[in-house]
Design a protein around this motif. Structure first.
Motif, PDB file in Angstrom:
ATOM      1  N   GLU A   4      96.147  40.949 -13.046  1.00 44.85           N
ATOM      2  CA  GLU A   4      96.999  41.907 -13.170  1.00 44.85           C
ATOM      3  C   GLU A   4      98.276  41.816 -12.854  1.00 44.85           C
ATOM      4  O   GLU A   4      99.783  42.325 -12.946  1.00 44.85           O
ATOM      5  N   VAL A   5      98.096  41.380 -11.718  1.00 45.88           N
ATOM      6  CA  VAL A   5      99.053  41.785 -10.819  1.00 45.88           C
ATOM      7  C   VAL A   5     100.020  40.309 -10.417  1.00 45.88           C
ATOM      8  O   VAL A   5     101.279  40.732  -9.481  1.00 45.88           O
ATOM      9  N   PHE A   6      99.785  39.501 -10.508  1.00 52.36           N
ATOM     10  CA  PHE A   6     100.031  37.451 -10.468  1.00 52.36           C
ATOM     11  C   PHE A   6     101.135  37.637 -10.218  1.00 52.36           C
ATOM     12  O   PHE A   6     102.717  37.801  -9.354  1.00 52.36           O
ATOM     13  N   SER A   7     102.344  38.571 -11.671  1.00 59.81           N
ATOM     14  CA  SER A   7     103.227  38.541 -11.699  1.00 59.81           C
ATOM     15  C   SER A   7     104.357  39.843 -11.280  1.00 59.81           C
ATOM     16  O   SER A   7     105.221  39.172 -11.019  1.00 59.81           O
ATOM     17  N   LEU A   8     103.201  40.620 -10.284  1.00 55.43           N
ATOM     18  CA  LEU A   8     104.122  41.537  -9.665  1.00 55.43           C
ATOM     19  C   LEU A   8     104.715  41.418  -8.183  1.00 55.43           C
ATOM     20  O   LEU A   8     104.725  42.082  -7.789  1.00 55.43           O
ATOM     21  N   ALA A   9     103.605  40.131  -7.732  1.00 55.14           N
ATOM     22  CA  ALA A   9     103.368  39.757  -6.706  1.00 55.14           C
ATOM     23  C   ALA A   9     104.766  39.662  -5.643  1.00 55.14           C
ATOM     24  O   ALA A   9     105.287  40.407  -4.272  1.00 55.14           O
ATOM     25  N   VAL A  10     106.220  38.826  -6.270  1.00 60.16           N
ATOM     26  CA  VAL A  10     107.605  39.129  -5.753  1.00 60.16           C
ATOM     27  C   VAL A  10     107.596  40.310  -5.290  1.00 60.16           C
ATOM     28  O   VAL A  10     108.686  40.255  -4.023  1.00 60.16           O
ATOM     29  N   PRO A  11     108.067  40.867  -6.484  1.00 53.98           N
ATOM     30  CA  PRO A  11     108.578  42.126  -6.520  1.00 53.98           C
ATOM     31  C   PRO A  11     108.317  43.343  -5.379  1.00 53.98           C
ATOM     32  O   PRO A  11     108.845  44.147  -4.540  1.00 53.98           O
ATOM     33  N   LEU A  12     107.000  43.527  -5.474  1.00 52.11           N
ATOM     34  CA  LEU A  12     105.929  44.334  -4.969  1.00 52.11           C
ATOM     35  C   LEU A  12     105.916  43.730  -3.644  1.00 52.11           C
ATOM     36  O   LEU A  12     106.331  45.181  -2.840  1.00 52.11           O
ATOM     37  N   PHE A  13     106.309  42.314  -2.930  1.00 52.23           N
ATOM     38  CA  PHE A  13     106.545  42.343  -1.946  1.00 52.23           C
ATOM     39  C   PHE A  13     107.687  42.235  -0.886  1.00 52.23           C
ATOM     40  O   PHE A  13     107.502  43.340   0.187  1.00 52.23           O
ATOM     41  N   MET A  34     114.548  45.310 -10.046  1.00 53.13           N
ATOM     42  CA  MET A  34     113.585  44.075 -10.402  1.00 53.13           C
ATOM     43  C   MET A  34     113.278  44.019 -11.598  1.00 53.13           C
ATOM     44  O   MET A  34     112.350  43.247 -11.434  1.00 53.13           O
ATOM     45  N   ASP A  35     113.563  45.101 -12.510  1.00 55.90           N
ATOM     46  CA  ASP A  35     113.516  45.168 -13.822  1.00 55.90           C
ATOM     47  C   ASP A  35     112.196  45.194 -14.099  1.00 55.90           C
ATOM     48  O   ASP A  35     111.525  44.713 -15.009  1.00 55.90           O
ATOM     49  N   ILE A  36     111.586  46.302 -13.221  1.00 56.87           N
ATOM     50  CA  ILE A  36     110.064  46.421 -13.702  1.00 56.87           C
ATOM     51  C   ILE A  36     110.036  48.023 -13.478  1.00 56.87           C
ATOM     52  O   ILE A  36     110.482  48.977 -13.598  1.00 56.87           O
ATOM     53  N   HIS A  37     108.638  48.026 -14.290  1.00 53.43           N
ATOM     54  CA  HIS A  37     108.492  49.799 -14.353  1.00 53.43           C
ATOM     55  C   HIS A  37     108.655  50.996 -13.541  1.00 53.43           C
ATOM     56  O   HIS A  37     108.042  49.973 -12.261  1.00 53.43           O
TER      57      HIS A  37
END
Length: 401
Positions: A301-310, A120-123
């Motif tokens: 800071e985590v809003f943009s990561l909500a979907v990948p994290l879920f 998902m192209d996150i770190h």
């Protein structure tokens, strides 16, 4: 408006939020049933308030959390001091099997986290935070490893870890009971009588647990032991990192030094070890450390990561369910004790040892007792898993830093 809290004011606020968390948990039964830690409740509510004030452009709040790392060090040192290998002998081969199963969980949770993070192209280190750090490690490990990963240039790591740990606590409680119940009813399992006598953990490890012997002198003796492990552990961790260029958080050195000292003391009896004293110091340290970590979260800071994290977390839940039913249950013996332990594995594999105990308590209350499960699961979930989990986490951090 800018509000700045001094070190003492921040400490006072952390303790007040901790107490507030206990109060809220008593009043809201769903929080108690899911074993949500009090500092998580109080600290998270405060961090939400800070976010609202910031987003509404009303005020910014700055906290001095300098003491957070010291309380973190103290807590993980007490975890190390609780790791008596006498308990491993008492659990026998079944404990070793369960321990190895939990070790594989820690590794595969990191594999899932890193693989999906890359997809998902996150770190990838955020995948580690949503892996064994927050799943088997819980809020304590999330609050501890978060700053380490952030120092490697990955923002929001702590927030991701705390969010994932909270998610894990809830689902660890939701799925544990149903998994065990499915296995018990499907295979028609019944409780087994124990031929051997199971003695208490404390007797097996030679621990003095009496409260009447907890004097000021003995308390300071344990404080001296803990601070010695903390001090030397920091030196060991820094020296190791400098020599090898391998990232080793300071509290890891303190924890493993404490493990060594504890088991040497079990063998030679240099001091009378009081479990109540160590647990008390550990509980206080963990409460304040978590309260500080949660109240200082930057949730925005985590809003943009909500979907990948879920997505990562859903995969973690599915993995635990399939692993428990098709792997752990078979390797643990395919009997009643194995079914109960699978429920415990779901509890601390996604949440924490209290979740595991709550899951097993609910199952045994309905179907009958399982002394083996209540012997093995807390010993592994409370401290032995760290001997596998932490090296796995550190290895993945160094592979993808």
């Amino acid at each position: 408006m800018k509000l700045e809290f001094t070190l003492i004011e921040t400490l006072c606020l952390a303790v007040l939020l901790l107490l507030f968390g206990y109060y809220i948990r008593r009043k809201v039964k769903v929080l108690e049933s899911f074993c949500i830690p009090a500092p998580v409740i109080g600290g998270l509510l405060f961090s939400i308030l800070v976010m609202i004030l910031k987003e509404a452009d009303v005020a910014t709040i700055k906290l001095d959390v300098s003491l957070q790392s010291s309380f973190m060090l103290a807590f993980f040192t007490t975890v190390g001091l609780g790791a008596s290998f006498s308990l491993v002998k008492q659990g026998g081969k079944l404990l070793i099997v369960y321990w190895l199963l939990c070790g594989f969980v820690a590794i595969f949770q990191n594999v899932i986290g890193v693989s999906l993070a890359k997809l998902m192209d996150i770190h990838p280190l955020l995948g580690v935070m949503a892996g064994a750090v927050s799943m088997e490690g819980g809020h304590g490990a999330a609050g501890a490893f978060g700053p380490t990963i952030e120092s490697l240039g990955v923002p929001a790591a702590t927030t991701v870890g705390i969010a994932a740990a909270t998610f894990g606590l809830i689902f660890g409680s939701l799925i544990g009971g149903p998994i065990s119940r499915h296995l018990i009813t499907k295979h028609g399992l019944k409780p087994q009588a124990l031929n051997e006598e199971i003695v208490s953990f404390e007797a097996a490890a030679g621990i003095d647990k009496s409260e009447s012997d907890l004097t000021a002198t003995r308390f300071f003796t344990h404080i001296a032991l803990i601070t010695f492990c903390m001090s030397m552990g920091v030196i060991i961790s820094k020296a190791f990192s400098q020599v090898t260029s391998f990232v080793l958080p300071e509290y890891v050195g303190a924890m493993f030094l404490a493990v060594i000292i504890r088991n040497i003391n079990d063998r030679f009896g240099f001091m009378k070890f009081n479990l109540n004293c160590v647990n008390l110091i550990g509980d206080i340290s963990l409460g304040i450390f978590l309260s500080m970590a949660l109240m200082n979260l930057k949730i925005w800071e985590v809003f943009s990561l909500a979907v990948p994290l879920f997505i990562i977390l859903i995969f973690q839940v599915v993995f635990i369910v399939l692993y428990g039913i098709f792997v752990a249950f078979r390797l643990l013996g395919k009997n009643y004790d194995a079914a109960v332990m699978v429920g415990g594995l779901a509890g601390h594999g996604l949440g924490g040892t209290p979740n595991a105990m709550a899951n097993m308590g609910a199952i045994t209350e309905r179907f009958g007792e399982s002394k083996r499960a209540f012997l093995i699961v807390p010993v592994v979930g409370a401290f032995l898993i760290d001997l596998f989990g932490i090296p796995s986490i550190i290895t993945f951090i160094n592979l993808f830093k």
